[in-house]
Scaffold this active site. Structure first.
Site, PDB file in Angstrom:
ATOM      1  N   CYS A 162       0.825  -1.208   0.000  1.00 34.28           N
ATOM      2  CA  CYS A 162       0.000   0.000   0.000  1.00 34.28           C
ATOM      3  C   CYS A 162       0.861   1.261   0.000  1.00 34.28           C
ATOM      4  O   CYS A 162       1.501   1.570  -0.982  1.00 34.28           O
ATOM      5  CB  CYS A 162      -0.984  -0.042   1.170  1.00 34.28           C
ATOM      6  SG  CYS A 162      -2.362   1.112   1.008  1.00 34.28           S
ATOM      7  N   HIS A 163       0.925   2.009   1.110  1.00 32.38           N
ATOM      8  CA  HIS A 163       1.802   3.176   1.198  1.00 32.38           C
ATOM      9  C   HIS A 163       3.158   2.832   1.802  1.00 32.38           C
ATOM     10  O   HIS A 163       4.021   3.709   1.927  1.00 32.38           O
ATOM     11  CB  HIS A 163       1.132   4.288   2.010  1.00 32.38           C
ATOM     12  CG  HIS A 163      -0.028   4.930   1.313  1.00 32.38           C
ATOM     13  ND1 HIS A 163      -1.311   4.421   1.391  1.00 32.38           N
ATOM     14  CD2 HIS A 163      -0.108   6.024   0.506  1.00 32.38           C
ATOM     15  CE1 HIS A 163      -2.131   5.181   0.679  1.00 32.38           C
ATOM     16  NE2 HIS A 163      -1.428   6.153   0.127  1.00 32.38           N
ATOM     17  N   GLU A 196      -6.086   6.896  -4.902  1.00 36.28           N
ATOM     18  CA  GLU A 196      -6.213   8.104  -4.080  1.00 36.28           C
ATOM     19  C   GLU A 196      -7.410   8.930  -4.543  1.00 36.28           C
ATOM     20  O   GLU A 196      -8.195   9.437  -3.721  1.00 36.28           O
ATOM     21  CB  GLU A 196      -4.939   8.951  -4.156  1.00 36.28           C
ATOM     22  CG  GLU A 196      -3.661   8.277  -3.686  1.00 36.28           C
ATOM     23  CD  GLU A 196      -3.545   8.154  -2.177  1.00 36.28           C
ATOM     24  OE1 GLU A 196      -4.542   8.401  -1.459  1.00 36.28           O
ATOM     25  OE2 GLU A 196      -2.453   7.792  -1.705  1.00 36.28           O
TER      26      GLU A 196
END
Length: 261
Positions: A162-163, A196
């Site tokens: 993910c991030h 996003e």
């Protein structure tokens, strides 16, 4: 002769602060620590958790609201069907761990290590969990960057979901041409601009001057591969580097790291 003990180090953000427009804070993403922990535990690996400072607080949206009770809070996470950036609702087993602070998972969280106290030679896998919090602290987390690089250069597997890949451009290895990121020339994925935007979080990223991961990783020389479904399970392995695109990919990213090892 006894079998060698295998060890995994799960890295996460130590940032806990404002991000969401509903006033909630971002932090380490709960399921992105829990799911890999369960995979590694079931594979009989010892698991430690590390942050730059040793502190951990979980992202508000990852332990409440849509992750547990859809519609109670975090409305921007409910904008793209039922997949949502936070992944599926917590299962009964996941809720049990969240609520049962005697579970071994919480002992490991409570005993999380600071990056400068960890011996990289001990670990076979360096797994980086996400949460938008990583965008705040990972670019400055120099000890965490060095730690992950050392494990990689020792022949270990680096995985990020993910991030979590926010850390990767700052993990530098030395070459004959100088210092380059471990992602240079590698196929990678992460939570991308499309995800996003569909999560309605681009405004928050701009407010806090945070870069989207597509750009960050491409600028570091990586070949960024978008997930066909922004919120579906999607993992890329390139050598000893494994990346997953979103929270729904956390389990698969951990399992792939084990296969690569």
């Amino acid at each position: 002769m006894p079998a060698k003990t295998r060890n995994v180090l799960i890295a996460c953000s130590d940032y806990y602060g404002p991000f969401y427009k509903d006033g909630e804070n971002t932090g380490a993403f709960f399921l992105e620590l829990l799911h890999p922990y369960l995979v590694f535990r079931d594979a009989c690996f010892n698991v430690d958790i590390v942050t730059e400072s040793g502190k951990i607080q979980f992202d508000d949206h990852s332990v409440a609201g849509p992750a547990i009770d859809k519609g109670s809070k975090g409305e921007e996470f409910l904008s793209y069907d039922d997949h949502i950036a936070s992944g599926p609702e917590l299962s009964k087993a996941e809720k049990y761990v969240l609520e049962n602070k005697d579970d071994m998972f919480w002992r490991i969280v409570q005993n999380s290590k600071t990056a400068d106290e960890v011996n990289p030679d001990k670990y076979d896998i360096f797994f980086v969990a996400g949460g938008h919090a990583t965008l705040f602290d990972f670019p400055k987390a120099t000890n965490l960057q060095k730690l992950g690089t050392s494990i990689y250069e020792n022949g270990g597997v680096v995985a990020a979901v993910c991030h979590g890949p926010t850390l990767l451009p700052f993990m530098k290895r030395q070459t004959s041409d100088g210092s380059v990121s471990i992602v240079c020339g590698k196929d990678v994925t992460a939570f991308d601009r499309v995800a996003e935007d569909k999560s309605k979080l681009m405004e928050a990223l701009k407010k806090y001057n945070l870069e989207v991961l597509d750009d960050m990783l491409n600028d570091a020389g990586a070949n960024f591969i978008k997930s066909p479904n922004p919120f579906g399970d999607f993992v890329i392995a390139d050598g000893r580097l494994v990346t997953g695109s979103n929270p729904a990919s956390a389990t698969s990213t951990a399992k792939t790291a084990l296969r690569v090892l």
